[in-house]
Design an enzyme around this catalytic site. Structure first.
Site, PDB file in Angstrom:
ATOM      1  N   ASP A   1       1.413   2.616   3.524  1.00 30.94           N
ATOM      2  CA  ASP A   1       0.589   3.822   3.355  1.00 30.94           C
ATOM      3  C   ASP A   1       1.470   5.069   3.422  1.00 30.94           C
ATOM      4  O   ASP A   1       1.022   6.132   3.856  1.00 30.94           O
ATOM      5  CB  ASP A   1      -0.535   3.890   4.397  1.00 30.94           C
ATOM      6  CG  ASP A   1      -1.642   4.867   3.986  1.00 30.94           C
ATOM      7  OD1 ASP A   1      -1.694   5.236   2.803  1.00 30.94           O
ATOM      8  OD2 ASP A   1      -2.440   5.260   4.857  1.00 30.94           O
TER       9      ASP A   1
ATOM     10  N   HIS B   1       3.142  14.473   1.645  1.00 31.67           N
ATOM     11  CA  HIS B   1       2.556  15.804   1.415  1.00 31.67           C
ATOM     12  C   HIS B   1       3.670  16.799   1.721  1.00 31.67           C
ATOM     13  O   HIS B   1       4.442  16.577   2.666  1.00 31.67           O
ATOM     14  CB  HIS B   1       1.393  16.070   2.380  1.00 31.67           C
ATOM     15  CG  HIS B   1       0.201  15.193   2.165  1.00 31.67           C
ATOM     16  ND1 HIS B   1      -0.761  15.453   1.219  1.00 31.67           N
ATOM     17  CD2 HIS B   1      -0.188  14.048   2.781  1.00 31.67           C
ATOM     18  CE1 HIS B   1      -1.700  14.512   1.263  1.00 31.67           C
ATOM     19  NE2 HIS B   1      -1.375  13.638   2.201  1.00 31.67           N
TER      20      HIS B   1
ATOM     21  N   ASN C   1      -5.258   7.426  -5.898  1.00 28.28           N
ATOM     22  CA  ASN C   1      -5.969   8.665  -5.546  1.00 28.28           C
ATOM     23  C   ASN C   1      -5.222   9.916  -6.004  1.00 28.28           C
ATOM     24  O   ASN C   1      -4.958  10.829  -5.232  1.00 28.28           O
ATOM     25  CB  ASN C   1      -6.279   8.729  -4.039  1.00 28.28           C
ATOM     26  CG  ASN C   1      -5.048   8.708  -3.162  1.00 28.28           C
ATOM     27  OD1 ASN C   1      -3.998   8.213  -3.559  1.00 28.28           O
ATOM     28  ND2 ASN C   1      -5.156   9.247  -1.959  1.00 28.28           N
TER      29      ASN C   1
ATOM     30  N   HIS D   1       0.868  -1.193   0.000  1.00 30.36           N
ATOM     31  CA  HIS D   1       0.000   0.000   0.000  1.00 30.36           C
ATOM     32  C   HIS D   1       0.897   1.232   0.000  1.00 30.36           C
ATOM     33  O   HIS D   1       1.490   1.582   1.025  1.00 30.36           O
ATOM     34  CB  HIS D   1      -0.906   0.011   1.240  1.00 30.36           C
ATOM     35  CG  HIS D   1      -1.856   1.163   1.274  1.00 30.36           C
ATOM     36  ND1 HIS D   1      -3.200   1.007   1.465  1.00 30.36           N
ATOM     37  CD2 HIS D   1      -1.659   2.499   1.143  1.00 30.36           C
ATOM     38  CE1 HIS D   1      -3.807   2.188   1.454  1.00 30.36           C
ATOM     39  NE2 HIS D   1      -2.879   3.112   1.270  1.00 30.36           N
TER      40      HIS D   1
ATOM     41  N   HIS E   1     -10.497   1.239   1.921  1.00 32.19           N
ATOM     42  CA  HIS E   1     -10.263   2.237   2.964  1.00 32.19           C
ATOM     43  C   HIS E   1     -11.452   2.076   3.902  1.00 32.19           C
ATOM     44  O   HIS E   1     -12.545   2.565   3.614  1.00 32.19           O
ATOM     45  CB  HIS E   1     -10.170   3.663   2.402  1.00 32.19           C
ATOM     46  CG  HIS E   1      -9.863   4.655   3.481  1.00 32.19           C
ATOM     47  ND1 HIS E   1      -8.641   5.250   3.637  1.00 32.19           N
ATOM     48  CD2 HIS E   1     -10.617   5.093   4.519  1.00 32.19           C
ATOM     49  CE1 HIS E   1      -8.657   6.034   4.702  1.00 32.19           C
ATOM     50  NE2 HIS E   1      -9.850   5.950   5.262  1.00 32.19           N
TER      51      HIS E   1
ATOM     52  N   LYS F   1      -9.471  -0.205  -5.696  1.00 33.05           N
ATOM     53  CA  LYS F   1      -9.496   0.448  -4.391  1.00 33.05           C
ATOM     54  C   LYS F   1     -10.844   1.103  -4.129  1.00 33.05           C
ATOM     55  O   LYS F   1     -11.309   1.907  -4.932  1.00 33.05           O
ATOM     56  CB  LYS F   1      -8.383   1.506  -4.342  1.00 33.05           C
ATOM     57  CG  LYS F   1      -8.326   2.324  -3.061  1.00 33.05           C
ATOM     58  CD  LYS F   1      -7.857   1.521  -1.867  1.00 33.05           C
ATOM     59  CE  LYS F   1      -7.977   2.304  -0.573  1.00 33.05           C
ATOM     60  NZ  LYS F   1      -6.720   2.777  -0.037  1.00 33.05           N
TER      61      LYS F   1
ATOM     62  N   HIS G   1       1.569   5.384  -1.665  1.00 33.85           N
ATOM     63  CA  HIS G   1       1.200   6.573  -2.446  1.00 33.85           C
ATOM     64  C   HIS G   1       2.457   7.154  -3.072  1.00 33.85           C
ATOM     65  O   HIS G   1       3.370   7.569  -2.345  1.00 33.85           O
ATOM     66  CB  HIS G   1       0.545   7.630  -1.554  1.00 33.85           C
ATOM     67  CG  HIS G   1      -0.734   7.164  -0.951  1.00 33.85           C
ATOM     68  ND1 HIS G   1      -1.954   7.342  -1.552  1.00 33.85           N
ATOM     69  CD2 HIS G   1      -0.985   6.476   0.194  1.00 33.85           C
ATOM     70  CE1 HIS G   1      -2.903   6.802  -0.802  1.00 33.85           C
ATOM     71  NE2 HIS G   1      -2.347   6.266   0.271  1.00 33.85           N
ATOM     72  N   LEU G   2       2.498   7.188  -4.402  1.00 34.07           N
ATOM     73  CA  LEU G   2       3.658   7.767  -5.097  1.00 34.07           C
ATOM     74  C   LEU G   2       3.366   9.130  -5.700  1.00 34.07           C
ATOM     75  O   LEU G   2       4.303   9.824  -6.122  1.00 34.07           O
ATOM     76  CB  LEU G   2       4.139   6.824  -6.216  1.00 34.07           C
ATOM     77  CG  LEU G   2       4.869   5.555  -5.792  1.00 34.07           C
ATOM     78  CD1 LEU G   2       5.185   4.702  -7.019  1.00 34.07           C
ATOM     79  CD2 LEU G   2       6.149   5.874  -5.025  1.00 34.07           C
ATOM     80  N   ARG G   3       2.059   9.493  -5.785  1.00 37.21           N
ATOM     81  CA  ARG G   3       1.668  10.773  -6.413  1.00 37.21           C
ATOM     82  C   ARG G   3       2.143  10.818  -7.878  1.00 37.21           C
ATOM     83  O   ARG G   3       2.324   9.793  -8.504  1.00 37.21           O
ATOM     84  CB  ARG G   3       2.211  11.988  -5.632  1.00 37.21           C
ATOM     85  CG  ARG G   3       2.079  11.912  -4.118  1.00 37.21           C
ATOM     86  CD  ARG G   3       0.678  11.798  -3.614  1.00 37.21           C
ATOM     87  NE  ARG G   3       0.652  11.981  -2.158  1.00 37.21           N
ATOM     88  CZ  ARG G   3      -0.333  11.550  -1.385  1.00 37.21           C
ATOM     89  NH1 ARG G   3      -1.355  10.867  -1.886  1.00 37.21           N
ATOM     90  NH2 ARG G   3      -0.304  11.768  -0.090  1.00 37.21           N
TER      91      ARG G   3
ATOM     92  N   HIS H   1      -4.584  -0.721   5.931  1.00 35.17           N
ATOM     93  CA  HIS H   1      -4.145   0.042   7.107  1.00 35.17           C
ATOM     94  C   HIS H   1      -5.093  -0.065   8.305  1.00 35.17           C
ATOM     95  O   HIS H   1      -5.640   0.936   8.772  1.00 35.17           O
ATOM     96  CB  HIS H   1      -3.870   1.506   6.763  1.00 35.17           C
ATOM     97  CG  HIS H   1      -4.889   2.184   5.879  1.00 35.17           C
ATOM     98  ND1 HIS H   1      -6.230   2.187   6.148  1.00 35.17           N
ATOM     99  CD2 HIS H   1      -4.728   2.886   4.724  1.00 35.17           C
ATOM    100  CE1 HIS H   1      -6.843   2.867   5.197  1.00 35.17           C
ATOM    101  NE2 HIS H   1      -5.960   3.289   4.330  1.00 35.17           N
TER     102      HIS H   1
HETATM  103  O1  DOR Z   1      -3.098   9.286   5.820  1.00 37.90           O
HETATM  104  C1  DOR Z   1      -3.515   9.039   4.701  1.00 37.90           C
HETATM  105  N1  DOR Z   1      -3.006   9.628   3.595  1.00 37.90           N
HETATM  106  N2  DOR Z   1      -4.506   8.166   4.583  1.00 37.90           N
HETATM  107  C2  DOR Z   1      -5.121   7.942   3.419  1.00 37.90           C
HETATM  108  O2  DOR Z   1      -6.049   7.188   3.380  1.00 37.90           O
HETATM  109  C3  DOR Z   1      -4.717   8.685   2.193  1.00 37.90           C
HETATM  110  C4  DOR Z   1      -3.349   9.173   2.301  1.00 37.90           C
HETATM  111  C5  DOR Z   1      -3.016  10.198   1.248  1.00 37.90           C
HETATM  112  O3  DOR Z   1      -3.293   9.961   0.069  1.00 37.90           O
HETATM  113  O4  DOR Z   1      -2.486  11.241   1.598  1.00 37.90           O
HETATM  114 ZN    ZN Z   2      -3.324   5.096   1.619  1.00 40.65          ZN
END
Ligand code: DOR
Ligand code: ZN
Length: 346
Positions: A247, A251, A41, A13, A136, A99, A15-17, A174
């Site tokens: 996860d 940011h 996402n 799980h 989620h 997802k 997130h690479l953006r 998660h």
């Molecule tokens: O903490 C989180 N950040 N939980 C999530 O479900 C999404 C993720 C994000 O994409 O920033």
């Molecule tokens: Zn996530």
């Protein structure tokens, strides 16, 4: 000196953006992980097979020369998702899961699902072809306390769905509660749960006592200590139902240290030293391979990585950068608040 050797781990799980952020964070994962399940996402989200093919191409293009990394793609479920497109995505071999974001549950989830009845044809197709649904698992009802949202999701959404579609393969992403642990442990072969690194380390006091710590805020939010202990027990139990999904969710600092800060802990850089520390504390170093390298591939029906990772416990603490610089701004690396003596040596 203590050394452990594992098959190279995977992150189930991540997130690479995209764009500048992708270029900056991808090497942090590729350094230690062979593969990862890539969250969809983005803005706009990765909804169709065509979107996933394009995003896969952008990830591969962002990978520095000489680094190997296999992105396992997911589709973002919407009420307009076409079951035939999902079936084609599975057949393509590129897409490994779909997802489910309840609309409004977390970052960029507004295009997610409001009414589960509307996506039943997609879920029936997934049950038929064996494509996993990553959830989620939080309800979004404003009446439900944020600390109860996972447990209420299990009772009111997940359990009824699984009774209706027992062949649907589900990953509870998660998990953060003892209710989540108990439900996953008893769920049979079609159910698994990922656990993050930070939820093995944080309880809600860490976020709130002595001043608010925006870099410890994520979703689902960390819960009481008894839940953290239940997660540790599950992760180190040796049960094949539990495996690592970091996860890791970058940011930029200006959006974390903000009046309305974004949710996410960035743990790609130091997850493996932190996990070795936790498993060492739990006297379960012999179970780290199961959690980080074996149970995930078994659930996703993929081979275990042939390459190895070696971790060594040294007297000097492990170091990592406080921040990763991106062209969009700095991203703070998760700081556990204690020294970690496990080093990834190869
Ligand atoms: O903490 C989180 N950040 N939980 C999530 O479900 C999404 C993720 C994000 O994409 O920033
Ligand atoms: Zn996530």
């Amino acid at each position: 000196m203590l050394t452990i050797t594992l098959p190279r781990p995977d992150d189930w799980h991540l997130h690479l953006r995209d764009g500048a952020m992708l270029r900056a964070v991808l090497p942090e994962s590729a350094r230690h992980f062979a593969r990862a399940i890539i969250m969809p996402n983005l803005v706009p989200p990765v909804v169709t097979l065509t979107d996933a093919v394009a995003y896969h191409g952008r990830i591969k293009a962002a990978l520095p020369e000489g680094m190997a990394f296999d992105p396992l793609m997911t589709l973002y479920l919407t009420e307009a998702t076409d079951p035939a497109d999902v079936a084609r995505a599975a057949t393509s071999g590129l897409v490994k899961a779909v997802k489910l974001y309840p609309a409004g549950a977390t970052t960029n989830s507004h295009g997610g699902v409001r009414d589960l009845a509307k996506v039943l044809p997609v879920l029936e197709k997934m049950a038929e072809i064996g494509l996993p649904l990553c959830t989620h698992g939080e309800v979004t009802d404003p009446e439900v306390d944020i600390f109860d949202r996972e447990a209420v999701f299990i009772d009111t959404v997940l359990a009824p769905l699984r009774r209706r579609l027992p062949d649907l393969r589900v990953v509870m992403e998660h998990i953060t509660t003892e209710e989540g642990v108990a439900y996953a442990a008893e769920g049979g072969d079609n159910l698994a749960a990922t656990i993050t690194t930070h939820h093995l380390i944080l309880n809600r006091n860490h976020i709130l006592v002595g001043g608010i710590k925006p870099h410890y805020y994520c979703l689902p939010v960390a819960k009481r200590e008894k839940h953290r202990l239940a997660l540790r027990k599950a992760a180190t139990s040796g049960s094949p139902r539990f495996f690592l999904g970091t996860d890791s969710a970058p940011h930029i600092d200006s959006l974390k240290e903000h009046a309305c800060g974004c949710a996410g802990c960035f743990t790609a850089t130091n997850t493996m030293p932190l996990l070795a520390h936790v498993f060492d504390e739990e006297d379960a170093l012999d179970r780290l391979a199961g959690f980080a390298s074996l149970n995930g591939p078994a659930f996703y029906r993929l081979p275990v990585n042939a390459a190895r990772m070696v971790l060594e416990k040294r007297s000097d603490p492990c170091t990592w950068p406080d921040k990763i610089d991106t062209e969009a701004g700095p991203v703070t690396v998760f700081n556990p608040g204690f020294p970690v003596h496990w080093h990834v040596v190869s």
